[in-house]
Design an enzyme around this catalytic site. Structure first.
Site, PDB file in Angstrom:
ATOM      1  N   GLU A  16       0.858  -1.177   0.000  1.00  0.00           N
ATOM      2  CA  GLU A  16       0.000   0.000   0.000  1.00  0.00           C
ATOM      3  C   GLU A  16       0.903   1.238   0.000  1.00  0.00           C
ATOM      4  OE1 GLU A  16      -3.461  -0.128   2.799  1.00  0.00           O
ATOM      5  OE2 GLU A  16      -2.439  -1.942   3.483  1.00  0.00           O
ATOM      6  N   ARG A  67       4.462 -13.361   9.636  1.00  0.00           N
ATOM      7  CA  ARG A  67       5.076 -12.056   9.430  1.00  0.00           C
ATOM      8  C   ARG A  67       6.292 -11.919  10.338  1.00  0.00           C
ATOM      9  NH1 ARG A  67       1.386  -7.240  11.244  1.00  0.00           N
ATOM     10  NH2 ARG A  67       3.389  -6.190  11.171  1.00  0.00           N
ATOM     11  N   LYS A 114       2.881   0.290  10.279  1.00  0.00           N
ATOM     12  CA  LYS A 114       3.032   1.583   9.611  1.00  0.00           C
ATOM     13  C   LYS A 114       2.245   2.668  10.339  1.00  0.00           C
ATOM     14  CE  LYS A 114       2.322   0.299   5.228  1.00  0.00           C
ATOM     15  NZ  LYS A 114       2.164   0.428   3.761  1.00  0.00           N
TER      16      LYS A 114
END
Length: 550
Positions: free
Chosen positions: A34, A258, A268
Protein backbone atom coordinates in the site's frame (compact mmCIF):
# COMPACT_ATOMS: atom_id res chain seq x y z
CA UNK A 1 18.25 -17.60 -1.42
CA UNK A 2 20.43 -20.20 0.36
CA UNK A 3 20.35 -23.40 -1.69
CA UNK A 4 21.84 -25.56 1.10
CA UNK A 5 18.93 -25.31 3.54
CA UNK A 6 15.83 -27.49 3.41
CA UNK A 7 12.78 -26.34 1.46
CA UNK A 8 10.24 -24.14 3.21
CA UNK A 9 6.55 -25.05 2.93
CA UNK A 10 5.88 -22.56 0.11
CA UNK A 11 8.78 -23.95 -1.92
CA UNK A 12 7.34 -27.44 -1.39
CA UNK A 13 3.98 -26.23 -2.75
CA UNK A 14 5.61 -24.61 -5.79
CA UNK A 15 7.68 -27.69 -6.57
CA UNK A 16 4.57 -29.87 -6.36
CA UNK A 17 2.70 -27.45 -8.67
CA UNK A 18 5.55 -27.47 -11.17
CA UNK A 19 5.66 -31.24 -11.10
CA UNK A 20 1.92 -31.48 -11.80
CA UNK A 21 2.05 -28.64 -14.34
CA UNK A 22 -0.72 -26.94 -12.34
CA UNK A 23 -0.08 -23.48 -13.74
CA UNK A 24 1.40 -24.56 -17.04
CA UNK A 25 4.87 -24.61 -15.49
CA UNK A 26 4.65 -20.92 -14.59
CA UNK A 27 5.62 -19.18 -11.37
CA UNK A 28 4.33 -15.62 -11.05
CA UNK A 29 4.37 -13.93 -7.64
CA UNK A 30 3.59 -10.36 -6.70
CA UNK A 31 4.57 -7.84 -4.03
CA UNK A 32 1.49 -5.65 -3.29
CA UNK A 33 2.41 -2.74 -0.99
CA UNK A 34 0.00 0.00 0.00
CA UNK A 35 1.55 3.39 -0.93
CA UNK A 36 0.63 4.86 2.47
CA UNK A 37 4.04 4.86 4.13
CA UNK A 38 7.64 3.73 3.80
CA UNK A 39 8.56 0.04 3.74
CA UNK A 40 10.05 -1.50 6.88
CA UNK A 41 12.14 -4.58 7.62
CA UNK A 42 8.98 -6.73 7.73
CA UNK A 43 8.26 -5.77 4.13
CA UNK A 44 11.85 -6.71 3.30
CA UNK A 45 11.05 -10.27 4.37
CA UNK A 46 8.06 -10.33 2.00
CA UNK A 47 10.11 -8.77 -0.81
CA UNK A 48 12.91 -11.32 -0.41
CA UNK A 49 10.38 -14.16 -0.30
CA UNK A 50 8.32 -13.15 -3.34
CA UNK A 51 11.23 -12.16 -5.53
CA UNK A 52 13.38 -14.99 -4.19
CA UNK A 53 10.78 -17.62 -5.06
CA UNK A 54 10.49 -16.28 -8.59
CA UNK A 55 14.28 -16.18 -8.98
CA UNK A 56 14.69 -19.72 -7.69
CA UNK A 57 12.06 -21.25 -9.98
CA UNK A 58 12.66 -19.24 -13.12
CA UNK A 59 9.55 -17.15 -12.63
CA UNK A 60 8.71 -13.46 -12.39
CA UNK A 61 7.34 -11.02 -9.83
CA UNK A 62 4.96 -8.13 -10.37
CA UNK A 63 5.08 -4.98 -8.28
CA UNK A 64 1.46 -4.00 -7.70
CA UNK A 65 0.54 -0.97 -5.64
CA UNK A 66 -2.65 -1.52 -3.65
CA UNK A 67 -3.83 2.07 -4.14
CA UNK A 68 -7.47 1.78 -3.06
CA UNK A 69 -7.45 4.40 -0.30
CA UNK A 70 -6.73 7.85 -1.77
CA UNK A 71 -6.89 9.55 1.64
CA UNK A 72 -3.62 7.99 2.85
CA UNK A 73 -1.65 7.52 -0.37
CA UNK A 74 1.07 9.66 -1.89
CA UNK A 75 3.43 9.57 -4.87
CA UNK A 76 6.29 10.05 -2.39
CA UNK A 77 5.51 6.62 -0.95
CA UNK A 78 5.30 5.06 -4.41
CA UNK A 79 8.75 6.40 -5.32
CA UNK A 80 10.29 5.33 -2.01
CA UNK A 81 8.92 1.79 -2.35
CA UNK A 82 10.35 1.37 -5.85
CA UNK A 83 13.72 2.70 -4.70
CA UNK A 84 13.83 0.34 -1.72
CA UNK A 85 13.06 -2.74 -3.82
CA UNK A 86 15.76 -1.86 -6.37
CA UNK A 87 18.23 -1.09 -3.58
CA UNK A 88 17.64 -4.55 -2.09
CA UNK A 89 18.70 -5.96 -5.45
CA UNK A 90 15.41 -6.96 -7.08
CA UNK A 91 13.67 -6.07 -10.34
CA UNK A 92 9.98 -6.55 -11.01
CA UNK A 93 8.39 -7.84 -14.19
CA UNK A 94 5.58 -5.25 -14.40
CA UNK A 95 4.79 -2.14 -12.40
CA UNK A 96 1.05 -2.30 -11.81
CA UNK A 97 -1.59 -0.56 -9.71
CA UNK A 98 -4.92 -1.78 -8.39
CA UNK A 99 -6.27 1.46 -9.85
CA UNK A 100 -5.41 -0.01 -13.27
CA UNK A 101 -8.30 -2.39 -12.63
CA UNK A 102 -10.94 -0.03 -11.21
CA UNK A 103 -13.20 -0.43 -14.28
CA UNK A 104 -12.74 -4.21 -14.28
CA UNK A 105 -13.43 -4.43 -10.54
CA UNK A 106 -16.60 -2.41 -11.02
CA UNK A 107 -17.71 -4.90 -13.67
CA UNK A 108 -16.96 -7.78 -11.28
CA UNK A 109 -19.19 -6.12 -8.66
CA UNK A 110 -22.00 -5.84 -11.21
CA UNK A 111 -21.66 -9.58 -11.92
CA UNK A 112 -22.20 -10.33 -8.24
CA UNK A 113 -25.20 -8.00 -8.05
CA UNK A 114 -26.75 -9.66 -11.10
CA UNK A 115 -26.27 -13.04 -9.47
CA UNK A 116 -28.02 -11.84 -6.33
CA UNK A 117 -24.74 -12.14 -4.41
CA UNK A 118 -24.20 -8.45 -3.60
CA UNK A 119 -26.44 -5.62 -2.44
CA UNK A 120 -26.21 -1.93 -1.54
CA UNK A 121 -26.83 -0.98 2.07
CA UNK A 122 -27.59 2.45 3.53
CA UNK A 123 -27.13 1.33 7.15
CA UNK A 124 -24.55 3.27 9.09
CA UNK A 125 -21.34 1.50 10.23
CA UNK A 126 -22.60 0.91 13.77
CA UNK A 127 -25.81 -0.67 12.50
CA UNK A 128 -23.88 -2.93 10.11
CA UNK A 129 -21.48 -3.99 12.85
CA UNK A 130 -24.31 -4.75 15.26
CA UNK A 131 -26.27 -6.69 12.64
CA UNK A 132 -23.24 -8.92 11.98
CA UNK A 133 -23.68 -10.48 15.40
CA UNK A 134 -20.84 -11.84 17.51
CA UNK A 135 -18.52 -14.85 17.17
CA UNK A 136 -21.04 -16.82 19.26
CA UNK A 137 -24.26 -15.32 17.87
CA UNK A 138 -25.37 -15.22 14.22
CA UNK A 139 -26.02 -11.93 12.48
CA UNK A 140 -29.38 -10.59 11.40
CA UNK A 141 -30.14 -9.18 7.94
CA UNK A 142 -30.58 -5.46 7.50
CA UNK A 143 -33.62 -4.42 5.44
CA UNK A 144 -31.28 -3.77 2.49
CA UNK A 145 -30.49 -7.48 2.13
CA UNK A 146 -33.84 -8.11 0.40
CA UNK A 147 -33.50 -5.25 -2.09
CA UNK A 148 -34.07 -6.26 -5.72
CA UNK A 149 -31.30 -6.79 -8.23
CA UNK A 150 -32.60 -3.92 -10.37
CA UNK A 151 -32.60 -1.47 -7.47
CA UNK A 152 -29.14 -2.61 -6.35
CA UNK A 153 -27.80 -2.01 -9.87
CA UNK A 154 -29.38 1.44 -10.05
CA UNK A 155 -28.11 2.65 -6.71
CA UNK A 156 -24.63 1.17 -7.28
CA UNK A 157 -24.47 3.00 -10.62
CA UNK A 158 -25.57 6.22 -8.90
CA UNK A 159 -22.90 5.70 -6.23
CA UNK A 160 -20.34 5.66 -9.02
CA UNK A 161 -21.86 8.77 -10.59
CA UNK A 162 -21.30 10.70 -7.37
CA UNK A 163 -24.93 11.20 -6.37
CA UNK A 164 -24.32 10.27 -2.74
CA UNK A 165 -22.14 11.50 0.10
CA UNK A 166 -19.35 9.58 1.80
CA UNK A 167 -20.79 6.85 4.01
CA UNK A 168 -24.34 7.07 2.63
CA UNK A 169 -24.14 3.70 0.89
CA UNK A 170 -21.87 0.67 0.75
CA UNK A 171 -21.88 -2.43 -1.42
CA UNK A 172 -21.88 -5.72 0.50
CA UNK A 173 -21.50 -9.33 -0.54
CA UNK A 174 -24.45 -11.59 0.31
CA UNK A 175 -22.88 -14.70 1.79
CA UNK A 176 -23.77 -16.12 5.22
CA UNK A 177 -24.73 -14.12 8.30
CA UNK A 178 -24.37 -17.24 10.46
CA UNK A 179 -20.85 -18.11 9.30
CA UNK A 180 -18.38 -18.81 12.10
CA UNK A 181 -15.94 -16.68 10.08
CA UNK A 182 -16.92 -13.06 10.70
CA UNK A 183 -15.29 -12.07 7.38
CA UNK A 184 -17.97 -14.06 5.57
CA UNK A 185 -20.91 -12.26 7.19
CA UNK A 186 -21.82 -10.05 4.26
CA UNK A 187 -18.51 -8.14 4.07
CA UNK A 188 -18.17 -4.68 2.53
CA UNK A 189 -16.98 -4.62 -1.07
CA UNK A 190 -17.20 -0.90 -1.96
CA UNK A 191 -17.44 2.39 -0.08
CA UNK A 192 -17.92 6.00 -1.18
CA UNK A 193 -14.90 8.32 -0.87
CA UNK A 194 -14.95 11.70 -2.58
CA UNK A 195 -11.18 12.09 -2.59
CA UNK A 196 -8.57 12.91 -5.22
CA UNK A 197 -6.60 9.84 -6.25
CA UNK A 198 -2.89 10.16 -7.05
CA UNK A 199 -3.35 8.33 -10.37
CA UNK A 200 -7.02 8.48 -11.40
CA UNK A 201 -7.67 12.01 -10.18
CA UNK A 202 -11.39 12.61 -9.59
CA UNK A 203 -12.62 9.94 -12.01
CA UNK A 204 -13.79 7.66 -9.20
CA UNK A 205 -15.67 8.36 -5.98
CA UNK A 206 -16.24 4.73 -5.03
CA UNK A 207 -13.31 2.52 -4.09
CA UNK A 208 -13.07 -1.25 -3.59
CA UNK A 209 -12.23 -2.65 -0.17
CA UNK A 210 -8.98 -4.58 0.19
CA UNK A 211 -10.70 -7.97 0.22
CA UNK A 212 -12.47 -7.22 -3.04
CA UNK A 213 -9.45 -5.73 -4.79
CA UNK A 214 -6.75 -8.15 -3.65
CA UNK A 215 -7.87 -11.53 -4.98
CA UNK A 216 -9.41 -10.09 -8.11
CA UNK A 217 -6.18 -8.24 -8.97
CA UNK A 218 -4.26 -11.49 -8.44
CA UNK A 219 -6.69 -13.20 -10.80
CA UNK A 220 -6.48 -10.51 -13.49
CA UNK A 221 -2.68 -10.84 -13.47
CA UNK A 222 -2.92 -14.65 -13.25
CA UNK A 223 -0.70 -14.79 -10.19
CA UNK A 224 0.14 -18.43 -9.47
CA UNK A 225 1.15 -18.08 -5.80
CA UNK A 226 -0.27 -15.17 -3.83
CA UNK A 227 1.86 -15.02 -0.71
CA UNK A 228 0.74 -12.96 2.30
CA UNK A 229 1.08 -12.97 6.09
CA UNK A 230 -0.85 -15.02 8.64
CA UNK A 231 -3.34 -12.32 9.59
CA UNK A 232 -5.00 -12.96 6.22
CA UNK A 233 -5.80 -16.60 6.97
CA UNK A 234 -9.41 -15.71 7.95
CA UNK A 235 -9.70 -13.73 4.71
CA UNK A 236 -8.84 -16.71 2.49
CA UNK A 237 -12.41 -18.15 2.34
CA UNK A 238 -13.64 -14.76 1.08
CA UNK A 239 -10.70 -14.60 -1.37
CA UNK A 240 -11.77 -17.99 -2.78
CA UNK A 241 -15.52 -17.24 -2.67
CA UNK A 242 -15.17 -14.04 -4.70
CA UNK A 243 -13.00 -15.64 -7.37
CA UNK A 244 -15.33 -18.64 -7.67
CA UNK A 245 -18.56 -16.63 -7.83
CA UNK A 246 -17.25 -14.01 -10.25
CA UNK A 247 -15.93 -16.88 -12.37
CA UNK A 248 -12.36 -15.73 -13.02
CA UNK A 249 -8.84 -17.20 -13.00
CA UNK A 250 -8.23 -19.18 -9.82
CA UNK A 251 -5.29 -17.64 -8.00
CA UNK A 252 -4.42 -19.21 -4.64
CA UNK A 253 -3.43 -17.49 -1.42
CA UNK A 254 -0.70 -18.88 0.88
CA UNK A 255 0.10 -17.42 4.29
CA UNK A 256 3.39 -17.25 6.19
CA UNK A 257 4.36 -15.77 9.55
CA UNK A 258 5.08 -12.06 9.43
CA UNK A 259 8.29 -10.69 10.88
CA UNK A 260 8.04 -9.66 14.53
CA UNK A 261 11.24 -8.27 16.01
CA UNK A 262 12.27 -7.21 19.49
CA UNK A 263 12.82 -3.58 20.47
CA UNK A 264 10.82 -2.16 17.58
CA UNK A 265 7.32 -1.85 16.14
CA UNK A 266 6.18 -3.30 12.82
CA UNK A 267 3.10 -1.20 12.19
CA UNK A 268 3.03 1.58 9.61
CA UNK A 269 0.34 3.25 11.68
CA UNK A 270 2.62 3.39 14.73
CA UNK A 271 5.64 4.40 12.66
CA UNK A 272 3.57 7.20 11.15
CA UNK A 273 2.73 8.36 14.69
CA UNK A 274 6.43 8.62 15.49
CA UNK A 275 6.97 10.69 12.34
CA UNK A 276 3.93 12.95 12.81
CA UNK A 277 4.69 13.51 16.50
CA UNK A 278 8.28 14.40 15.55
CA UNK A 279 9.67 11.79 17.91
CA UNK A 280 12.03 10.84 15.08
CA UNK A 281 13.52 12.89 12.24
CA UNK A 282 11.36 11.23 9.60
CA UNK A 283 10.72 7.93 7.87
CA UNK A 284 14.44 7.56 7.18
CA UNK A 285 15.60 8.32 10.72
CA UNK A 286 18.41 5.77 11.30
CA UNK A 287 16.62 4.51 14.42
CA UNK A 288 13.53 3.54 12.42
CA UNK A 289 13.06 -0.06 11.21
CA UNK A 290 12.24 1.27 7.73
CA UNK A 291 14.39 0.13 4.84
CA UNK A 292 15.28 3.77 4.19
CA UNK A 293 16.24 4.22 7.86
CA UNK A 294 18.38 1.10 7.86
CA UNK A 295 20.02 2.22 4.61
CA UNK A 296 20.84 5.64 6.08
CA UNK A 297 22.24 3.95 9.17
CA UNK A 298 24.62 1.94 7.00
CA UNK A 299 22.91 -1.42 6.65
CA UNK A 300 23.70 -3.11 3.35
CA UNK A 301 21.34 -4.90 0.94
CA UNK A 302 23.36 -8.08 1.41
CA UNK A 303 22.98 -7.97 5.19
CA UNK A 304 19.20 -7.55 5.00
CA UNK A 305 18.84 -10.33 2.44
CA UNK A 306 21.01 -12.56 4.65
CA UNK A 307 18.84 -11.73 7.66
CA UNK A 308 15.65 -12.59 5.77
CA UNK A 309 17.17 -15.87 4.61
CA UNK A 310 18.30 -16.79 8.13
CA UNK A 311 14.91 -16.23 9.77
CA UNK A 312 13.25 -18.44 7.18
CA UNK A 313 9.60 -18.89 6.26
CA UNK A 314 7.29 -20.46 8.83
CA UNK A 315 3.59 -21.00 9.48
CA UNK A 316 3.75 -20.00 13.15
CA UNK A 317 4.30 -16.54 14.60
CA UNK A 318 7.54 -15.93 16.47
CA UNK A 319 9.67 -13.01 17.54
CA UNK A 320 13.15 -12.48 16.12
CA UNK A 321 15.83 -10.90 18.29
CA UNK A 322 17.07 -7.58 16.94
CA UNK A 323 20.59 -8.85 17.63
CA UNK A 324 20.33 -11.22 14.66
CA UNK A 325 19.89 -8.30 12.27
CA UNK A 326 22.91 -6.61 13.86
CA UNK A 327 24.90 -9.83 13.55
CA UNK A 328 24.13 -10.01 9.82
CA UNK A 329 25.33 -6.47 9.15
CA UNK A 330 28.50 -7.04 11.21
CA UNK A 331 29.23 -10.15 9.16
CA UNK A 332 28.86 -8.24 5.90
CA UNK A 333 30.63 -5.05 6.94
CA UNK A 334 33.57 -6.98 8.40
CA UNK A 335 34.24 -8.21 4.86
CA UNK A 336 33.54 -4.95 3.02
CA UNK A 337 34.11 -1.93 5.30
CA UNK A 338 37.32 0.06 4.95
CA UNK A 339 39.28 0.56 8.15
CA UNK A 340 39.91 4.08 9.39
CA UNK A 341 40.90 5.68 12.68
CA UNK A 342 38.68 8.06 14.61
CA UNK A 343 38.92 9.22 18.21
CA UNK A 344 35.53 9.78 19.81
CA UNK A 345 36.60 10.82 23.34
CA UNK A 346 39.96 12.52 22.85
CA UNK A 347 42.90 12.71 25.21
CA UNK A 348 46.17 14.31 24.06
CA UNK A 349 49.31 12.17 23.94
CA UNK A 350 52.75 13.75 23.43
CA UNK A 351 55.74 11.67 22.31
CA UNK A 352 58.53 13.50 24.10
CA UNK A 353 61.45 11.94 22.22
CA UNK A 354 59.90 12.43 18.78
CA UNK A 355 61.52 15.52 17.17
CA UNK A 356 59.39 18.66 17.33
CA UNK A 357 58.12 19.73 13.92
CA UNK A 358 58.86 16.32 12.38
CA UNK A 359 56.11 14.51 10.48
CA UNK A 360 55.99 11.29 8.51
CA UNK A 361 53.53 9.34 6.43
CA UNK A 362 52.62 5.83 7.50
CA UNK A 363 50.72 3.24 5.47
CA UNK A 364 47.59 1.32 6.41
CA UNK A 365 45.60 -1.22 4.42
CA UNK A 366 41.97 -0.47 3.62
CA UNK A 367 40.58 -3.91 4.41
CA UNK A 368 42.72 -6.64 6.04
CA UNK A 369 39.90 -9.16 5.47
CA UNK A 370 40.51 -9.10 1.72
CA UNK A 371 43.62 -10.42 0.02
CA UNK A 372 45.62 -7.42 -1.10
CA UNK A 373 43.82 -5.23 1.43
CA UNK A 374 41.81 -3.42 -1.28
CA UNK A 375 44.62 -0.92 -1.54
CA UNK A 376 46.26 1.30 1.04
CA UNK A 377 45.97 4.81 2.37
CA UNK A 378 48.47 7.27 3.79
CA UNK A 379 48.26 8.20 7.48
CA UNK A 380 50.12 11.29 8.74
CA UNK A 381 52.05 10.90 12.01
CA UNK A 382 53.47 13.53 14.32
CA UNK A 383 54.73 14.22 17.85
CA UNK A 384 51.24 14.99 19.22
CA UNK A 385 48.37 12.52 18.92
CA UNK A 386 44.77 12.13 20.01
CA UNK A 387 43.94 8.82 21.70
CA UNK A 388 40.76 7.54 23.35
CA UNK A 389 40.43 8.65 26.95
CA UNK A 390 39.57 5.14 28.12
CA UNK A 391 42.79 3.80 26.58
CA UNK A 392 44.66 5.21 29.60
CA UNK A 393 44.24 4.33 33.26
CA UNK A 394 46.28 5.81 36.07
CA UNK A 395 45.77 2.76 38.25
CA UNK A 396 45.30 -0.08 35.81
CA UNK A 397 44.31 -3.64 36.76
CA UNK A 398 46.68 -6.47 35.84
CA UNK A 399 44.83 -7.44 32.65
CA UNK A 400 44.54 -3.90 31.29
CA UNK A 401 46.65 -4.08 28.12
CA UNK A 402 46.44 -0.45 27.09
CA UNK A 403 48.31 2.58 28.41
CA UNK A 404 49.18 3.12 32.05
CA UNK A 405 52.33 4.46 33.76
CA UNK A 406 55.33 2.39 32.77
CA UNK A 407 53.36 0.19 30.33
CA UNK A 408 53.97 -0.21 26.59
CA UNK A 409 51.49 -0.47 23.73
CA UNK A 410 51.65 -0.30 19.96
CA UNK A 411 50.12 2.58 18.07
CA UNK A 412 48.17 1.09 15.16
CA UNK A 413 50.25 1.17 11.92
CA UNK A 414 52.97 3.04 13.85
CA UNK A 415 55.38 2.55 16.78
CA UNK A 416 55.57 1.01 20.21
CA UNK A 417 55.33 3.67 22.91
CA UNK A 418 55.74 3.70 26.68
CA UNK A 419 53.87 5.92 29.11
CA UNK A 420 56.34 7.91 31.17
CA UNK A 421 54.15 10.56 32.80
CA UNK A 422 50.84 12.39 32.69
CA UNK A 423 49.30 15.70 33.74
CA UNK A 424 46.06 16.53 35.57
CA UNK A 425 44.05 19.70 35.90
CA UNK A 426 42.89 21.25 39.18
CA UNK A 427 39.87 18.90 39.25
CA UNK A 428 41.98 15.80 38.95
CA UNK A 429 41.12 15.16 35.30
CA UNK A 430 43.94 13.83 33.16
CA UNK A 431 44.69 16.30 30.39
CA UNK A 432 47.90 15.02 28.75
CA UNK A 433 49.90 11.80 28.51
CA UNK A 434 53.66 11.86 28.02
CA UNK A 435 55.25 8.92 26.26
CA UNK A 436 58.47 7.88 24.56
CA UNK A 437 58.60 5.87 21.38
CA UNK A 438 60.93 3.14 20.12
CA UNK A 439 62.18 4.21 16.66
CA UNK A 440 63.09 0.63 15.70
CA UNK A 441 59.53 -0.60 16.30
CA UNK A 442 57.87 0.89 13.22
CA UNK A 443 55.06 -1.33 11.91
CA UNK A 444 56.22 -3.49 9.02
CA UNK A 445 59.87 -2.69 9.79
CA UNK A 446 60.07 -3.67 13.49
CA UNK A 447 63.58 -4.69 14.55
CA UNK A 448 63.15 -3.84 18.24
CA UNK A 449 62.39 -7.38 19.41
CA UNK A 450 59.80 -5.97 21.82
CA UNK A 451 56.53 -7.79 22.39
CA UNK A 452 53.44 -5.91 23.53
CA UNK A 453 49.91 -7.18 24.08
CA UNK A 454 47.95 -4.01 23.37
CA UNK A 455 47.34 -1.93 20.25
CA UNK A 456 45.48 1.39 20.31
CA UNK A 457 44.31 3.73 17.57
CA UNK A 458 45.13 7.42 17.28
CA UNK A 459 44.88 10.53 15.12
CA UNK A 460 47.67 13.04 14.57
CA UNK A 461 46.75 16.33 16.27
CA UNK A 462 47.96 18.75 13.55
CA UNK A 463 46.37 16.63 10.80
CA UNK A 464 43.12 15.68 12.53
CA UNK A 465 39.82 16.62 10.95
CA UNK A 466 36.60 16.99 12.88
CA UNK A 467 33.30 15.26 12.28
CA UNK A 468 29.95 14.94 13.98
CA UNK A 469 29.43 11.34 15.02
CA UNK A 470 25.94 10.04 15.77
CA UNK A 471 25.84 7.03 18.05
CA UNK A 472 22.54 5.22 17.50
CA UNK A 473 21.00 2.67 19.82
CA UNK A 474 17.70 0.81 19.85
CA UNK A 475 14.67 3.04 19.57
CA UNK A 476 12.74 1.35 22.40
CA UNK A 477 13.79 0.24 25.89
CA UNK A 478 11.53 -2.82 26.07
CA UNK A 479 11.44 -5.96 23.95
CA UNK A 480 7.79 -5.62 22.92
CA UNK A 481 6.80 -1.94 22.86
CA UNK A 482 3.59 -2.70 20.94
CA UNK A 483 2.31 -4.67 23.97
CA UNK A 484 2.53 -1.61 26.24
CA UNK A 485 -0.51 0.64 26.89
CA UNK A 486 1.40 3.53 25.29
CA UNK A 487 4.18 2.28 23.06
CA UNK A 488 5.65 5.80 22.79
CA UNK A 489 6.29 5.86 26.54
CA UNK A 490 8.90 3.13 26.07
CA UNK A 491 11.12 5.14 23.71
CA UNK A 492 14.79 4.89 24.63
CA UNK A 493 16.04 8.36 25.70
CA UNK A 494 19.58 7.25 24.82
CA UNK A 495 18.73 6.08 21.30
CA UNK A 496 20.83 8.92 19.87
CA UNK A 497 24.01 10.51 21.24
CA UNK A 498 25.77 13.18 19.18
CA UNK A 499 29.46 13.90 19.72
CA UNK A 500 32.29 15.67 17.93
CA UNK A 501 35.23 13.45 17.06
CA UNK A 502 38.66 13.66 15.50
CA UNK A 503 39.13 11.60 12.34
CA UNK A 504 42.09 10.76 10.14
CA UNK A 505 42.21 13.03 7.08
CA UNK A 506 41.53 10.28 4.54
CA UNK A 507 37.94 10.20 5.80
CA UNK A 508 37.42 13.50 3.98
CA UNK A 509 37.13 11.24 0.92
CA UNK A 510 34.36 9.11 2.46
CA UNK A 511 31.17 8.51 0.50
CA UNK A 512 27.73 7.17 1.36
CA UNK A 513 28.14 4.06 -0.78
CA UNK A 514 30.78 2.49 1.46
CA UNK A 515 30.83 1.38 5.08
CA UNK A 516 33.77 2.20 7.36
CA UNK A 517 35.05 0.49 10.44
CA UNK A 518 36.33 3.02 12.90
CA UNK A 519 39.02 0.78 14.35
CA UNK A 520 38.00 -0.62 17.75
CA UNK A 521 34.85 1.55 17.83
CA UNK A 522 32.32 0.06 15.41
CA UNK A 523 30.97 0.38 11.87
CA UNK A 524 29.98 3.78 10.53
CA UNK A 525 28.58 5.37 7.39
CA UNK A 526 28.59 8.89 6.01
CA UNK A 527 25.22 10.55 6.56
CA UNK A 528 23.28 12.51 3.94
CA UNK A 529 23.54 15.62 6.18
CA UNK A 530 27.27 15.83 5.47
CA UNK A 531 28.62 18.85 3.64
CA UNK A 532 31.99 20.34 2.73
CA UNK A 533 31.86 22.29 5.98
CA UNK A 534 30.82 19.40 8.22
CA UNK A 535 31.02 15.63 7.95
CA UNK A 536 28.40 13.55 9.77
CA UNK A 537 28.90 9.83 10.44
CA UNK A 538 26.24 7.43 11.72
CA UNK A 539 27.16 4.39 13.75
CA UNK A 540 25.65 1.39 12.01
CA UNK A 541 26.46 -1.11 14.73
CA UNK A 542 29.11 -1.71 17.37
CA UNK A 543 31.81 -4.32 17.00
CA UNK A 544 29.97 -6.59 19.43
CA UNK A 545 26.49 -7.01 20.87
CA UNK A 546 26.40 -4.77 23.94
CA UNK A 547 22.73 -5.66 24.56
CA UNK A 548 23.54 -9.31 25.25
CA UNK A 549 24.60 -8.40 28.81
CA UNK A 550 21.45 -6.31 29.32
Amino acid sequence: MNEERSLNFIEEIIEADLKSNKHGGRVLTRFPPEPNGYLHIGHAKSICLNFGLADKYGGKTNLRFDDTNPLSEDVEYVDSIKYDINWLGFEWEEELYTSDYFEKLYEFAVILINKGLAYVDESDPDEIAKAKGTPTEPGIPTPARSRSVEENLRIFREMREGKYKDGEWVLRAKIDLASPNMHMRDPLLYRIKHAHHHRTGDEWCIYPMYDFAHGQSDSIEEITHSVCTLEFVPHRPLYDWLIENIGIYESRQYEFARLNMTYTVMSKRRLLQLVNDKLVEGWDDPRMPTISGLRRRGYTPASIRDFCDRIGVAKRENKIDFSLLEFCVREDLNKTAWRRMAVLDPLKLIITNYPEGQEEVLIGENNPEVEGGEGQREIPFSRELWIERDDFLEDAPRKFFRLSPGKQVRLKHAYIIQCDDFKKDENGNITEIYCSYVPESKSGEDTSGLKVKGTIHWVSVPHAKTAEVRLYDRLFQVEDPAAEPDFKSTLNPDSLTIIDAFIEPDLLNADTKRGYQFIRKGYFTLDKLSSDEKLVFNRTVGLRDNWAKK
